[in-house]
Design a protein around this motif. Sequence first.
Motif: not given
Length: 170
Positions: A35-36, A67-69, A73-75
């Motif tokens: 998603a960027g 929406p990107v997070f 589904m990772q951070l």
Amino acid sequence: MSLDTLTPAVDKTAFRHAMSRLGAAVNIITTEGPAGRAGFTASAVCSVTDAPPTLLVCLNRSASVYPVFRENMQLCVNTLAAGHEALSTLFGGKTPMAERFVAAEWSTAVTGSPVLSGAVASFDCRITQIVSVGTHDTLFCEVLAVVRNDDSHGLAWFDRGYHPLMRQEA
């Protein structure tokens, strides 16, 4: 008798004022994936358990980065050092995403999410569970890699301002 009838509602403004008196570490939460790339400043981060190592991060569902997070589904939770106040403000405002990231040096760890050079600690994570409460989602994040920087001091947010943390000499 329900609990609602026993407990008076707390005014939103009174709650926010009281929460300003609760000190917390300052973090920049980053992600990169399908998603960027995105990032935001957060103090709503804490440890859940060490088996498996898990943190929680709270994120407002109306935030532009949400929406990107949610899709990636990772951070990475990058805990800021004293001297990162301007970077925190940059990631906490309406600055375009590309401009946020050019203001610092980044590397990557296991997930590919940006890891801040000079952070006190960085926790590279996979989001394993999401729980919605009110306006926010609580992201439960399994820690896959950790980077520590023992040469710097932390940065706290307290009473609506930044405060550098210094270790006491023994």
